[in-house]
Design a protein around this motif. Structure first.
Motif, short mmCIF file in Angstrom:
data_model
loop_
_atom_site.label_atom_id
_atom_site.label_comp_id
_atom_site.label_asym_id
_atom_site.label_seq_id
_atom_site.Cartn_x
_atom_site.Cartn_y
_atom_site.Cartn_z
N ALA A 124 0.83 -1.21 0.00
CA ALA A 124 0.00 0.00 0.00
C ALA A 124 0.86 1.25 0.00
O ALA A 124 0.54 2.23 -0.69
N GLN A 125 1.94 1.23 0.74
CA GLN A 125 2.84 2.38 0.74
C GLN A 125 3.51 2.58 -0.61
O GLN A 125 3.67 3.72 -1.08
N ASN A 127 2.28 1.64 -3.53
CA ASN A 127 1.24 2.13 -4.43
C ASN A 127 0.96 3.61 -4.20
O ASN A 127 0.72 4.36 -5.16
N LEU A 128 1.04 4.04 -2.95
CA LEU A 128 0.84 5.46 -2.65
C LEU A 128 1.93 6.30 -3.28
O LEU A 128 1.64 7.38 -3.86
N VAL A 131 1.16 6.46 -7.09
CA VAL A 131 0.03 7.33 -7.38
C VAL A 131 0.41 8.79 -7.14
O VAL A 131 0.01 9.68 -7.92
N THR A 132 1.18 9.05 -6.13
CA THR A 132 1.61 10.42 -5.85
C THR A 132 2.44 10.96 -7.01
O THR A 132 2.25 12.11 -7.46
N ARG A 208 -7.83 11.38 -4.88
CA ARG A 208 -7.13 10.12 -5.19
C ARG A 208 -6.04 9.85 -4.15
O ARG A 208 -5.91 8.72 -3.64
N LEU A 209 -5.30 10.88 -3.78
CA LEU A 209 -4.25 10.70 -2.79
C LEU A 209 -4.83 10.38 -1.41
O LEU A 209 -4.28 9.57 -0.66
N GLU A 212 -5.69 6.74 -1.33
CA GLU A 212 -4.51 5.90 -1.18
C GLU A 212 -3.94 6.00 0.25
O GLU A 212 -3.49 4.99 0.81
N HIS A 213 -3.99 7.20 0.82
CA HIS A 213 -3.53 7.36 2.21
C HIS A 213 -4.42 6.54 3.16
O HIS A 213 -3.94 5.98 4.15
N VAL A 216 -3.36 2.99 3.08
CA VAL A 216 -2.14 2.82 3.86
C VAL A 216 -2.45 2.85 5.36
O VAL A 216 -1.94 2.04 6.14
#
Length: 418
Positions: A124-125, A127-128, A131-132, A208-209, A212-213, A216
């Motif tokens: 997950a981190q 992917n973050l 995406v960032t 979106r961010l 994702e956060h 995480v």
């Protein structure tokens, strides 16, 4: 030869020869004997009785309760995780500190869950981060388009400004000038569109961010939760004190919420007294209490009164305010005397056996000269543990039999013998 035999008359005939008056006295004496026997005063040895003297002065009204000393600070240690007891390191009776390890519990499944949760968190981190970076690239592209639109509008405005005097002088045709003006309007519309698109894109990137956060954060919380469960596999005391009990054995399966151990602080004790419900009605918080431990008396105060009645008793908790004697420990049997009130200038005597407060009772009052105790009707008032208030019927200095005299209740008097 025949010998004459002298004939003797029965003794009754000799009695009959007595004067009639003697016979009359004898008959009367025989008839009166049962009467005098029935009225005889019973006797009791002075070693079998207890005598109290009526006094005037201050009487402390007290209530007695029996109970035990109990820890005021107790921690029941329960299992936060399911598993198997692997080791027990400390036995009951040992002194422990807050971080003392009592037992170990093993749970391989929980360990695997923790490892999987950490892997999910790493993914997950990562992917973050991806995406960032992607959102940052889109943000830069949108900014570039906005800048191009701004520059196109400026260029169109400059061209329109330059052609305006030429159009007035008919150097360029009206159609060319109108075309230039139209391009300026188109550049202005495009710039506004780019601005709105950029604003919308910023909101999309933020959403979106945030999503994702959140993913995480979910895996971080999962890792922390499982780590806490794994940490709870190591059973610690939690407080400074003495380990009272260990409720599990090596190899035993325990569920979440199962009791593992019981730790108490021996320096923080209170007295739990059981007081008969008929006497508990006058007890109030903060009343002074003397607690007898059979190894010394501890001063205290009433800190709690249980609102429930159990088996005819009310539990009264006493906070101990003085230093504890040596050898005092939890579950020690104690007796507590609770001082309800202090009554000034009243008549009182040691509490007679079987007496009840606010009643009239027949007590034996002793005459020291004749050593005869006679029943007297006495009105009793308020009662204490060892004393009884006298409302009427007695005076200061009177001697009263306070031991059990129920066996002589039918007799008006008793003679005391040595």
């Amino acid at each position: 030869m025949d010998i004459p035999v002298a004939k003797t008359k029965p003794a009754i005939f000799s009695v009959l020869k007595k004067p009639v008056s003697y016979l009359f006295v004898l008959v009367i004496s025989l008839l009166a004997l049962p009467f005098f026997w029935g009225k005889a005063i019973p006797t009791i040895d002075e070693s079998e009785i207890w005598v109290g003297q009526v006094k005037r002065g201050q009487m402390s009204r007290e209530v007695r309760g029996v109970g035990v000393l109990a820890p005021a600070d107790v921690r029941w240690i329960v299992s936060e995780s399911k598993g198997t007891v692997e080791r027990i390191l400390i036995k009951p009776g040992a002194r422990v500190s807050q971080d003392s390890v009592i037992a170990h519990i093993s749970n391989p499944q929980l360990t695997r869950q923790l490892q999987q949760a950490k892997w999910d968190l790493d993914a997950a981190q990562a992917n973050l981060l991806a995406v960032t970076a992607q959102m940052e690239e889109q943000k830069l592209e949108q900014q570039m388009l906005l800048t191009e639109a701004e520059m196109g509008l400026e260029s169109a405005k400059m061209l329109q400004k330059a052609q305006q005097p030429l159009a007035r002088s008919s150097i360029i045709s009206d159609i060319d000038f109108e075309t230039t003006k139209l391009k300026t309007q188109q550049a202005e519309v495009l710039l506004n569109f780019r601005k709105q698109t950029q604003k919308s894109r910023v909101n999309v990137i933020a959403a979106r961010l945030a999503a994702e956060h959140a993913v995480v954060q979910k895996f971080e919380n999962m890792v922390h939760h499982i780590e806490a469960q794994v940490k709870e596999l190591v059973i610690t005391a939690g407080i400074n004190g003495v380990l009272q009990t260990v409720a599990v054995e090596i190899g035993q399966q325990v569920e979440v919420g199962s009791t593992i151990a019981h730790v108490a602080d021996p320096e923080s004790l209170l007295a739990e007294l059981q007081v008969p419900q008929v006497q508990a009605k006058d007890i109030a918080l903060d009343l002074v209490v003397s607690v007898d431990t059979r190894n010394g008396v501890i001063e205290g105060r009433v800190s709690r009164i249980d609102p429930r009645v159990f088996q005819g008793n009310v539990q009264v908790d006493v906070e101990l305010t003085s230093q504890l004697p040596k050898g005092v420990r939890a579950d020690l049997s104690v007796t507590g005397i609770i001082t309800i009130e202090s009554i000034e200038n009243t008549l009182f005597v040691e509490r007679p056996t079987g007496s009840s407060p606010q009643t009239e009772s027949n007590l034996f009052v002793l005459d020291p000269n004749s050593q005869i105790a006679s029943q007297t009707s006495v009105k009793l008032g308020r009662a204490s543990v060892n004393q009884m208030e006298i409302v009427s019927g007695l005076s200061a200095g009177d001697f009263v039999l306070i031991s059990d005299t129920s066996a002589f209740g039918q007799h008006p008097s008793i003679r005391i013998t040595q």
